[in-house]
Design an enzyme around this catalytic site. Structure first.
Site, mmCIF file in Angstrom:
data_model
loop_
_atom_site.group_PDB
_atom_site.id
_atom_site.type_symbol
_atom_site.label_atom_id
_atom_site.label_comp_id
_atom_site.label_asym_id
_atom_site.label_seq_id
_atom_site.Cartn_x
_atom_site.Cartn_y
_atom_site.Cartn_z
ATOM 1 N N GLY A 123 -43.725 -11.685 83.648
ATOM 2 C CA GLY A 123 -43.114 -13.010 83.604
ATOM 3 C C GLY A 123 -43.085 -13.626 82.210
ATOM 4 O O GLY A 123 -44.063 -13.558 81.485
ATOM 5 N N SER A 124 -41.982 -14.243 81.832
ATOM 6 C CA SER A 124 -41.818 -14.680 80.449
ATOM 7 C C SER A 124 -40.607 -15.601 80.311
ATOM 8 O O SER A 124 -40.023 -16.032 81.301
ATOM 9 C CB SER A 124 -41.669 -13.449 79.547
#
Length: 215
Positions: free
Chosen positions: A184-185
């Site tokens: 996730g980013s």
């Protein structure tokens, strides 16, 4: 211009470059547990979660081909538009949040030349948090027909590694693969002054497909 991306195939699945340190040990563990599960109940119990994890890794590190959209600026990332913010210098920042379910290979928003790729150390708070602006990140600058375009890959709470594919000085085509963020980013792109934004907060984007600017 040929894509600099290289990939491996596992059972017909296209795998993103930079996935090996996470993917290969997971696949090896799953294969070992499955081979021993036939004769051991203990290994059979281990095989279920390890196989599920391997399948999840294959899904996460998928890298599908895309038919690149025509337009001045296209989305560099799969995800959801988190914010659209005017900047003091006249630019507009479009922030795209990438969940673990999204494809995490990022693409060049415009054709041009990579003028700089800068790694900046930082924290690892969740990418949807405002404080994530101080996270570990890689700042890209492209020399394009619209002038200098800045794009920032930001690590999240789980993503502890950003993998740039291209060095400074590389000429890129619009939609070309340029890097990977593991897990996730967030990806930010800064539109030059005078460029209207075509997307809205909450809108889903697809790298290489969704147009970011409006004529």
């Amino acid at each position: 211009m040929p894509d600099s991306h290289t990939s491996a195939s596992r059972g017909g699945v296209r795998i993103a470059r930079g996935a090996s340190p996470w993917l290969l040990p997971t696949l090896a563990t799953a294969a070992l547990s499955l081979s021993r599960a036939r004769t051991s109940g203990r290994w059979a119990a281990v095989a279920v979660p390890t196989t599920a994890l391997a399948a999840g890794m294959l899904w996460f590190f998928r890298d599908p081909e895309r038919e690149i959209t025509e337009g001045r600026v296209i989305s560099p990332a799969d995800g959801v538009v988190q914010s659209i913010m005017p900047w003091k210098d006249g630019r507009t920042r479009v922030a795209i949040f990438m969940s673990p379910l999204n494809v995490h290979v990022n693409r060049a928003p415009l054709a041009g030349t990579v003028t700089s790729v800068e790694h900046i150390p930082g924290g690892f708070v969740p990418a949807f948090n405002k404080e994530s602006e101080n996270n570990e990140r890689v700042v890209w600058h492209f020399d394009t027909e619209l002038g200098d375009i800045e794009m920032v890959q930001i690590a999240g709470a789980v993503a502890r590694r950003i993998v740039p594919y291209l060095p400074q000085g590389t000429k890129v085509e619009q939609g070309e693969r340029i890097g990977l963020i593991r897990f996730g980013s967030r990806v930010d792109i800064y539109l030059p002054e005078g460029i209207d934004v075509a997307v809205e907060v909450g809108q889903a984007t697809t790298a290489g497909v969704t147009r970011i600017d409006r004529d």
